[in-house]
Structure formats: structure tokens, C-alpha cells
Scaffold this active site. Structure first.
Site, PDB file in Angstrom:
ATOM      1  N   GLY A 203      33.132  29.754  31.934  1.00 22.69           N
ATOM      2  CA  GLY A 203      34.370  29.132  32.416  1.00 22.69           C
ATOM      3  C   GLY A 203      34.723  29.630  33.798  1.00 22.69           C
ATOM      4  O   GLY A 203      33.901  30.238  34.481  1.00 22.69           O
ATOM      5  N   ASN A 204      35.946  29.346  34.226  1.00 22.32           N
ATOM      6  CA  ASN A 204      36.398  29.853  35.521  1.00 22.32           C
ATOM      7  C   ASN A 204      37.885  30.161  35.429  1.00 22.32           C
ATOM      8  O   ASN A 204      38.512  29.927  34.399  1.00 22.32           O
ATOM      9  CB  ASN A 204      36.080  28.844  36.623  1.00 22.32           C
ATOM     10  N   ARG A 205      38.433  30.685  36.499  1.00 23.17           N
ATOM     11  CA  ARG A 205      39.793  31.239  36.430  1.00 23.17           C
ATOM     12  C   ARG A 205      40.899  30.220  36.698  1.00 23.17           C
ATOM     13  O   ARG A 205      42.075  30.587  36.749  1.00 23.17           O
ATOM     14  CB  ARG A 205      39.919  32.400  37.425  1.00 23.17           C
ATOM     15  N   SER A 206      40.564  28.969  36.867  1.00 24.14           N
ATOM     16  CA  SER A 206      41.609  27.990  37.179  1.00 24.14           C
ATOM     17  C   SER A 206      42.630  27.887  36.035  1.00 24.14           C
ATOM     18  O   SER A 206      42.257  27.768  34.876  1.00 24.14           O
ATOM     19  CB  SER A 206      40.966  26.621  37.417  1.00 24.14           C
ATOM     20  N   ALA A 276      38.698  22.563  38.532  1.00 24.72           N
ATOM     21  CA  ALA A 276      37.560  23.424  38.898  1.00 24.72           C
ATOM     22  C   ALA A 276      36.437  23.072  37.929  1.00 24.72           C
ATOM     23  O   ALA A 276      36.470  23.444  36.756  1.00 24.72           O
ATOM     24  CB  ALA A 276      37.962  24.884  38.780  1.00 24.72           C
TER      25      ALA A 276
END
Ligand code: CTP
Length: 408
Positions: A203-206, A276
Site C-alpha cells: 500500500g501507500n501512505r495516502s 495514489a
């Protein structure tokens, strides 16, 4: 928008409670700055509860944040309602003996005043002179109306109704409700998650805050909005879920997001890819939870394959007149500034607008504040915005509105 509402000591202060409520309901961040006299009419707890922010009259509170100028500097709009004869005189002279006075001197935002006083005071040459001075400085006056005043007399002096003040103030700030009336808009927000196995993902931090703010701002400016939410902060999403003209759909992975965008973008006039999106997905997602036993060594290798570039597809298949907006979250890299990188991406992606912002370990994510540079498809700067994510959202829609007004 970041709106400061100054309240001064008149009975009409009770109507300003409704004005603040309307502003908050429309999604604006409202900070109330009453004078000491105003608090004799409506108490501090009411202002705090209705604006959902701490309220003080004093320049000596919250000194660490330099509150006496910080509010004025941050404001997109300042409304003074009711504005008494005394306050108008202070404003005309530039007196700054309380928090409202310093805020008004520290701001470059549009200022709107809604005078309220007895007819004799309104008609007095001193007040007329002060009003003329303020108008010459660009201050907008709304009212006063002719009508019943306290004490049984009647004539000009009655404060305008909150709805009327709101309408005039928003128009003065250039955020007229309705400037996106009827536009069909799709906004993607949040981060996609690419599964590895039933319990793990890449995943990512968005958090989705910026995308959600863009969707909310569009709806409040009259657009019909489809918000495609990938993984987002659910508390922030709740701010959008009850709003009129906003429909929310969900997408988990990049592939699901691509499908949702394809389905919704067909008849949209504007598509904003604020999500994102993972560039890669795991080639073979395991149905069983991966275990260290099965890996049988000191490490494992995941094979990743590239996802389709949704933004590039939108630009390629764009209908005449459709506006496509992308985002680029960049970190500076050897020999290249964030803007250099953004310029290259803008040209490569070909979106009508690419909003470039700098990110880092402690910058850009889950924060209230954002700073972006808006580039066109040639990499030229067409706008800049800094402030709350709502302020950035409004600046983005201003840029979209400019393109809609002057298509190439
Ligand atoms: N984007 C997209 N589909 C992807 C990847 C990104 O639509 N598979 C969109 C994002 O929503 C964003 C823009 O493209 O609006 C830029 O994303 P970014 O990850 O910065 O671009 P990339 O082309 O992946 O460039 P980089 O190599 O820097 O990651």
C-alpha cells in the site's frame, strides 16, 4: 475556505450565529473573532460550539502561534457581522486594540462588513465618512437594511439576513457557489492496495484527504460529483458522505480503480486523479497466507508486474472538452528539484493540469496543510496554492474554471 468571522457588540450578533452555521455547513473552516462587547450579546461557548474552533477576544492568548496575525494571514475571507459604528470607525482608522483589530490589519483577504446600528448613527457624517474610506479600500458593505430596529424605531440600520451576507461574501471571495453548476466531475482519492495474500498487501501512505477536499469543494461549487474512494481515512470520508451532489463508490486495487474510473469518466466533464495508484501489483497473489516455512530461506522475492496507467489512458481517450487533472507527489532527487521532476511528468502525462507537491517522511501525508504547483501539459506553471487541503482544492477548481472559460 478559511473564513474569519468578526463579531462586534450589537444585538444582531444573534443572527451571526446562523451565518457561522451556514458557513460551517458548506464545509468552510470558520474562526470566530468576537470583541469583548460582542460576548455580552452571544457568549463564547456558543461561538466555539457552532464554529468548532477555540475562540478568544484577546491578543494575549495562543501567543506561541502568533494568533494576533496568524488568523488574518491565513484567511481567504473576513466577514465582520454585525459591524457597529464603533468598529467601522476603528477599521477606518486602522486601530488594533483587540484580536479583531490586529486580524483585520494583518489580512490581505477580501473583507466584507455587515453594518448594524440605529438610523441616526448610520446617517451620521462620521459613519458615512468611515464607510466611504472602507469602500475606497475595497471593503464590501452588505446592507444595512431598512426595517424594525431594537427599541421600536425603524429605518436603515438593520443587519442584512445571514443568507444574503453569505452570498455576497462568497462572491466577493471569488468562490461563488454555482461556478461549477451542473458540471459532472469524477474524483479519485486515497491509496490503492495490492494484495500479496489474504492478509497482506502493498500500500501507500495516502489518506485521501486532498482528493476528498477536492470532491467536497466541487460539490459545494455546484458540480455533480462521483468520488471514487480507494483506501482512505474513513473519518475524513464521512465529511463527504452526507453531502448533496456527491456519490461515493469504492475501489480497492489499482485494477478496480481503473474499472471504476472507466465506468464513471465516460460522461464526465472533469476527471481528477488524486488517488495514489500502485504502479505495480503482485504477479501471483497467493490464496494461502505465505509462511516462512514455505519460503524456506532467509528472504523471499515477490514478482511485481506493472499496472495500467489510468491517467495516461484518460488523456489518450479524452473527449473534446473533457478536462483531465493529475497529481504528482515528488521528492527532490539528485540534481532535480521537485518542480523539475513535475515538469517532466506534466509533459509525459499530458494532463490539462498536473498538481505537483513535495512529499517526504514528514511532509505531505495525513497533514492538514498542502502546497502545490499547478502545471499545464507543457510544464508551464498555471497556478500555485498553499494552505489547507480545502484551499488547495479551491485553487485547483479555479484553474479548471479558467480552462473551461478559455478552452484552447
Ligand atoms: N496514476 C495512474 N495510474 C497509475 C499510476 C499513477 O492514473 N498506474 C496517476 C496518479 O493518480 C497521479 C498521476 O498518475 O494522478 C501521477 O502518479 P505518479 O505515481 O506520480 O506517476 P508515475 O507515472 O507512476 O511516475 P513515477 O515513475 O514517478 O511513479
Amino acid at each position: 475556505m478559511f473564513v474569519v468571522v468578526g463579531v462586534t457588540g450589537g444585538i444582531a450578533a444573534y443572527k451571526t450565529v446562523h451565518l457561522v452555521r451556514l458557513l460551517v455547513k458548506e464545509g468552510h473552516e470558520v474562526h470566530v473573532v468576537p470583541t469583548d462587547d460582542a460576548l455580552r450579546f452571544v457568549g463564547l461557548p456558543t461561538w466555539e460550539a457552532i464554529s468548532r474552533h477555540p475562540v478568544t477576544t484577546s491578543v494575549h492568548d495562543d501567543v506561541a502561534r502568533v494568533r494576533h496575525v496568524a488568523l488574518g494571514q491565513a484567511a481567504d475571507l473576513v466577514i465582520v457581522a454585525p459591524a457597529t459604528a464603533n468598529t467601522l470607525a476603528k477599521m477606518a482608522t486602522g486601530l488594533a486594540d483587540d484580536l479583531l483589530g490586529t486580524t483585520l490589519l494583518a489580512t490581505t483577504a477580501p473583507v466584507v462588513v455587515a453594518p448594524a446600528m440605529h438610523t441616526e448613527m448610520w446617517n451620521h457624517p462620521a459613519t458615512a465618512h468611515n464607510i466611504a474610506t472602507l469602500r475606497a479600500r475595497g471593503v464590501l458593505t452588505v446592507g444595512p437594511e431598512d426595517g424594525a430596529l431594537t427599541g421600536g424605531d425603524s429605518g436603515p440600520g438593520r443587519m442584512s439576513e445571514p443568507e444574503q451576507i453569505l452570498e455576497a461574501a462568497l462572491a466577493q471571495a471569488g468562490h461563488a457557489r454555482g461556478d461549477l453548476d451542473g458540471a459532472r466531475v469524477v474524483v479519485s482519492a486515497g491509496g490503492t492496495r495490492e494484495p500479496i495474500d489474504p492478509v497482506r498487501f502493498i500500500g501507500n501512505r495516502s489518506s485521501g484527504r486532498q482528493g476528498i477536499a477536492i470532491a467536497v469543494a466541487a460539490a459545494q461549487r455546484g458540480a455533480e460529483v462521483v468520488l471514487i474512494a480507494a483506501h482512505v481515512d474513513e473519518g475524513v470520508l464521512a465529511e463527504a458522505s452526507g453531502l448533496p451532489r456527491v456519490r461515493i463508490t469504492r475501489a480497492g486495487t489499482a485494477a478496480e480503480l481503473a474499472d471504476a474510473v472507466a465506468a464513471e469518466a465516460a460522461d464526465a466533464q472533469v476527471v481528477v486523479m488524486a488517488a495514489a495508484v500502485a504502479d505495480y501489483r503482485v504477479a501471483e497473489v497467493s490464496d494461502a497466507k505465505l509462511s516462512k516455512d514455505a519460503a524456506g530461506g532467509p528472504g523471499i522475492t515477490l514478482h511485481l508486474i506493472e499496472n495500467d496507467d489510468i491517467l495516461a489512458g484518460l488523456v489518450r481517450d479524452r473527449r473534446a472538452g473533457q478536462i483531465v487533472v493529475g497529481f504528482a507527489a515528488e521528492t527532490p532527487q539528485a540534481g532535480q528539484t521537485v518542480l523539475d521532476r513535475g515538469r517532466r511528468k506534466a509533459v509525459r502525462k499530458g494532463a490539462d493540469i498536473l498538481a505537483v507537491n513535495e512529499v517526504g517522511w514528514a511532509q505531505g501525508f495525513e497533514a492538514e496543510r498542502n502546497d502545490v504547483t499547478l502545471l499545464d501539459a507543457h510544464g508551464e506553471v498555471v497556478g500555485e496554492a498553499g494552505g489547507t487541503k480545502r484551499q488547495v482544492a479551491d485553487a485547483l477548481w479555479d484553474a479548471v474554471r479558467r480552462i473551461r472559460a478559455n478552452p484552447e
